[in-house]
Design an enzyme around this catalytic site. Sequence first.
Site, short mmCIF file in Angstrom:
data_model
loop_
_atom_site.label_atom_id
_atom_site.label_comp_id
_atom_site.label_asym_id
_atom_site.label_seq_id
_atom_site.Cartn_x
_atom_site.Cartn_y
_atom_site.Cartn_z
CD GLU A 4 -3.84 0.65 -11.73
OE1 GLU A 4 -3.35 0.84 -10.60
OE2 GLU A 4 -3.52 -0.34 -12.44
CD GLU A 31 -0.51 -3.77 -8.66
OE1 GLU A 31 -0.16 -4.09 -9.80
OE2 GLU A 31 -1.11 -2.71 -8.41
#
Length: 294
Positions: free
Chosen positions: A176, A275
């Site tokens: 990521e 998130e």
Amino acid sequence: MLRSLKRLFQTAHVQYTSFHKLSTDQSKMPLKFAANISMMFLELPSLEARYSAAKKAGFQYVELTFPYGESVDSLRAAREASGLEQVLINAFPGDLSAGDLGLAAQPDRVQEFREKLELSISYATGLQCKRMHIMAGRIPAGADDGLKEKMMSTYLDNIKYAADRLQKEGILALIEPVNNRISVPGYFLSNPHKGLEIVKQVNHPNLKLQFDIFHVQIMDGNLTKNIEAFLPYIGHIQIAQVPDRGEPDETGEINYPYVFSVLERVGYEGYIGLEYKPKGKTEDGLKWLRSLGY
């Protein structure tokens, strides 16, 4: 001004609802949202309790940032009791209190990376989790070009090793890109296009990109075209509002009802991790999700 912004979200919601009905009529997969119980339901002190809270709130899927502060046995029991599907965990990050945030790009810690990957696998298999984010870590202050090149070489080797090792367990390896402007100063992988380039360069069937829309907006923007271009390489998506990382309907830069319509239009069938940091009680902040029919 606030009322105007709320009206804008409501208008976008109407547009999205119409699109959602159309996509449902065309038998497309509905979007699948996963509660990140490391950031949500913080009213409860333990991850075990948050599994139950996420189930009660109506979720079917959850993700975890770092589960390593609690035993895998206790988390396994809590997940099984909740009936929720664990869709993601992060690999062991190192010593968070010392500033670590991943080990994969650290040339002097390759053996530690491999040993801790086994610990991460034990948590993933215990939770029946099929995706793992392999974190790169930070660039040391004052690092010269030589060290940065060595870090990249180490990172590529470790990512390939992790993809191979996780494939044997049926776990998808993810990397990521994370913004280093606001969230994680010095983070090694801080450009989404570089992340895509690495996935293509490693060219491993068990490696994909974790596409965090919060980070991509800060690093590059251009969300529609980036989603379209990155889609074949995306293994997981996460969301939060920019710049404060709150709920998607909070005042901010991203029109999430539109983003969701894009994800449905391009046929994204994976999970979307929430998130974000709730502004208040998690349950109260979920009105945005319910307003969209989920």
